[in-house]
Write a protein that holds these residues in place. Structure first.
Motif, PDB file in Angstrom:
ATOM      1  N   VAL A 189       0.715  13.571  28.255  1.00 38.59           N
ATOM      2  CA  VAL A 189       1.902  13.036  27.590  1.00 38.59           C
ATOM      3  C   VAL A 189       2.036  13.701  26.220  1.00 38.59           C
ATOM      4  O   VAL A 189       1.093  13.661  25.417  1.00 38.59           O
ATOM      5  CB  VAL A 189       1.795  11.501  27.451  1.00 38.59           C
ATOM      6  N   GLU A 190       3.162  14.299  26.009  1.00 42.33           N
ATOM      7  CA  GLU A 190       3.464  14.934  24.728  1.00 42.33           C
ATOM      8  C   GLU A 190       4.800  14.394  24.214  1.00 42.33           C
ATOM      9  O   GLU A 190       5.751  14.220  25.000  1.00 42.33           O
ATOM     10  CB  GLU A 190       3.549  16.460  24.886  1.00 42.33           C
ATOM     11  N   PRO A 191       4.920  14.074  22.937  1.00 35.58           N
ATOM     12  CA  PRO A 191       3.873  14.153  21.919  1.00 35.58           C
ATOM     13  C   PRO A 191       2.916  12.971  22.005  1.00 35.58           C
ATOM     14  O   PRO A 191       3.219  11.960  22.640  1.00 35.58           O
ATOM     15  CB  PRO A 191       4.671  14.140  20.615  1.00 35.58           C
ATOM     16  N   SER A 192       1.800  13.104  21.338  1.00 34.62           N
ATOM     17  CA  SER A 192       0.778  12.067  21.367  1.00 34.62           C
ATOM     18  C   SER A 192       1.232  10.875  20.533  1.00 34.62           C
ATOM     19  O   SER A 192       2.085  10.988  19.648  1.00 34.62           O
ATOM     20  CB  SER A 192      -0.528  12.631  20.814  1.00 34.62           C
ATOM     21  N   PRO A 193       0.664   9.670  20.788  1.00 29.12           N
ATOM     22  CA  PRO A 193       1.018   8.489  19.990  1.00 29.12           C
ATOM     23  C   PRO A 193       0.728   8.687  18.497  1.00 29.12           C
ATOM     24  O   PRO A 193       1.479   8.197  17.647  1.00 29.12           O
ATOM     25  CB  PRO A 193       0.153   7.389  20.602  1.00 29.12           C
ATOM     26  N   GLU A 194      -0.367   9.372  18.193  1.00 29.72           N
ATOM     27  CA  GLU A 194      -0.668   9.601  16.781  1.00 29.72           C
ATOM     28  C   GLU A 194       0.431  10.450  16.108  1.00 29.72           C
ATOM     29  O   GLU A 194       0.810  10.210  14.951  1.00 29.72           O
ATOM     30  CB  GLU A 194      -2.018  10.307  16.634  1.00 29.72           C
ATOM     31  N   GLU A 195       0.949  11.444  16.843  1.00 34.64           N
ATOM     32  CA  GLU A 195       2.018  12.266  16.291  1.00 34.64           C
ATOM     33  C   GLU A 195       3.300  11.463  16.113  1.00 34.64           C
ATOM     34  O   GLU A 195       4.012  11.613  15.103  1.00 34.64           O
ATOM     35  CB  GLU A 195       2.278  13.471  17.198  1.00 34.64           C
ATOM     36  N   LEU A 196       3.589  10.553  17.064  1.00 35.83           N
ATOM     37  CA  LEU A 196       4.757   9.685  16.930  1.00 35.83           C
ATOM     38  C   LEU A 196       4.623   8.767  15.718  1.00 35.83           C
ATOM     39  O   LEU A 196       5.583   8.560  14.966  1.00 35.83           O
ATOM     40  CB  LEU A 196       4.953   8.865  18.202  1.00 35.83           C
ATOM     41  N   ALA A 197       3.428   8.234  15.533  1.00 38.46           N
ATOM     42  CA  ALA A 197       3.200   7.367  14.380  1.00 38.46           C
ATOM     43  C   ALA A 197       3.347   8.149  13.070  1.00 38.46           C
ATOM     44  O   ALA A 197       3.893   7.646  12.076  1.00 38.46           O
ATOM     45  CB  ALA A 197       1.810   6.738  14.473  1.00 38.46           C
ATOM     46  N   LEU A 198       2.875   9.418  13.071  1.00 36.33           N
ATOM     47  CA  LEU A 198       3.005  10.243  11.873  1.00 36.33           C
ATOM     48  C   LEU A 198       4.473  10.543  11.572  1.00 36.33           C
ATOM     49  O   LEU A 198       4.901  10.518  10.413  1.00 36.33           O
ATOM     50  CB  LEU A 198       2.214  11.537  12.061  1.00 36.33           C
ATOM     51  N   ARG A 199       5.248  10.805  12.618  1.00 35.88           N
ATOM     52  CA  ARG A 199       6.670  11.060  12.423  1.00 35.88           C
ATOM     53  C   ARG A 199       7.360   9.835  11.842  1.00 35.88           C
ATOM     54  O   ARG A 199       8.205   9.944  10.934  1.00 35.88           O
ATOM     55  CB  ARG A 199       7.319  11.454  13.747  1.00 35.88           C
ATOM     56  N   LEU A 200       7.023   8.664  12.349  1.00 38.09           N
ATOM     57  CA  LEU A 200       7.612   7.440  11.809  1.00 38.09           C
ATOM     58  C   LEU A 200       7.220   7.253  10.348  1.00 38.09           C
ATOM     59  O   LEU A 200       8.060   6.882   9.503  1.00 38.09           O
ATOM     60  CB  LEU A 200       7.146   6.239  12.636  1.00 38.09           C
ATOM     61  N   VAL A 218       0.858  -1.184   0.000  1.00 40.19           N
ATOM     62  CA  VAL A 218       0.000   0.000   0.000  1.00 40.19           C
ATOM     63  C   VAL A 218       0.886   1.223   0.000  1.00 40.19           C
ATOM     64  O   VAL A 218       2.105   1.142   0.161  1.00 40.19           O
ATOM     65  CB  VAL A 218      -0.948   0.020   1.234  1.00 40.19           C
ATOM     66  N   ASP A 219       0.267   2.382  -0.175  1.00 38.05           N
ATOM     67  CA  ASP A 219       0.998   3.640  -0.132  1.00 38.05           C
ATOM     68  C   ASP A 219       1.564   3.835   1.267  1.00 38.05           C
ATOM     69  O   ASP A 219       0.912   3.536   2.271  1.00 38.05           O
ATOM     70  CB  ASP A 219       0.060   4.793  -0.498  1.00 38.05           C
ATOM     71  N   LEU A 220       2.785   4.348   1.334  1.00 38.79           N
ATOM     72  CA  LEU A 220       3.411   4.559   2.641  1.00 38.79           C
ATOM     73  C   LEU A 220       2.604   5.522   3.501  1.00 38.79           C
ATOM     74  O   LEU A 220       2.682   5.472   4.732  1.00 38.79           O
ATOM     75  CB  LEU A 220       4.838   5.104   2.464  1.00 38.79           C
ATOM     76  N   ARG A 221       1.848   6.405   2.865  1.00 36.60           N
ATOM     77  CA  ARG A 221       1.027   7.332   3.654  1.00 36.60           C
ATOM     78  C   ARG A 221      -0.205   6.651   4.237  1.00 36.60           C
ATOM     79  O   ARG A 221      -0.911   7.246   5.046  1.00 36.60           O
ATOM     80  CB  ARG A 221       0.599   8.508   2.763  1.00 36.60           C
TER      81      ARG A 221
END
Length: 240
Positions: A83-94, A29-32
């Motif tokens: 808790v900062e950053p949020s898990p969603e933000e960590l996943a987006l960074r990855l 699938v697309d990496l995004r």
């Protein structure tokens, strides 16, 4: 004797992030749009299968496994607002890092696929250029040759100035002649009447000297002068 150094040959992989990229591509699938949770499961499963390679010595892979386990648990559990950053933000960074790594690998692959000098293409030897041969072509006429010879001869020939000896009438002789003749002239007479009877070179000198002599005698009051207009004949006579 066993060697404690861990050596991994993972088909061009250079670290845990490259392994994550390969596992993400396996989702087709697309990496995004990849599933971070599925990616974490694949990575942790790969680490479990690699225990025979003593993977505990590869610190980078273990650190990445611990971080992914933390990310998985953060995504599954309720979010802590403090808790900062949020898990969603960590996943987006990855996800962004994987996209960047994928773009770099594709650019590298396109670069290495281009033609190489010495293997696919060959340089042409440098052009030798054109040699210019210059030949002088002189064009001169007989006048030019004679003039050039004259200039060279004038520079090398010693300079000598020779004054030709010619017959002249001195001022003293002209004064004496005019003084002697003026006593015999009662009426006005032109200055030519006081010149010697000679049509040669002496006449010009006698005319110039007689003219100066007439001016000198007029200054002394021994002769009278008359001239009706500029450049008109000059007349002389004894004082009345």
């Amino acid at each position: 004797m066993t060697d404690d150094t861990l050596t991994l040959d993972l088909d061009g992989w250079e670290g845990p992030l490259d392994l994550l990229l390969a596992l993400a591509r396996a989702q087709k699938v697309d990496l995004r749009e990849i599933s971070i949770l599925a990616l974490v499961e694949q990575y942790l499963g790969y680490v479990d299968q690699a225990r025979a390679l003593r993977l505990e010595l590869a610190a980078d892979y273990l650190v990445m496994a611990a971080w992914l386990a933390y990310l998985k648990s953060a995504l599954l559990l309720p979010r802590d607002p403090e808790v900062e950053p949020s898990p969603e933000e960590l996943a987006l960074r990855l996800q962004l890092r994987l996209e960047r790594l994928n773009a770099m690998r594709e650019a590298g692959a396109r670069l290495m696929a281009r033609d190489r000098v010495g293997r696919d293409v060959f340089k042409r030897d440098a052009a030798e250029g054109l040699r210019t041969v210059r030949k002088a072509r002189w064009q001169a006429e007989i006048y030019d040759l004679i003039a050039a010879y004259g200039r060279i001869s004038a520079r090398t020939r010693p300079v000598m100035h020779v004054v030709a000896d010619r017959q002249v009438m001195t001022l003293e002789a002209a004064i004496a002649r005019v003084s002697a003749l003026i006593g015999q002239a009662i009426e006005w007479r032109t200055i030519e009447a006081f010149l010697p009877d000679d049509d040669g070179p002496l006449r010009k000198s006698a005319l110039a000297s007689s003219f100066v002599a007439s001016l000198e005698l007029a200054r002394q009051g021994r002769v009278e002068l008359r001239q009706h207009a500029p450049f008109a004949p000059l007349y002389l006579r004894a004082p009345a």
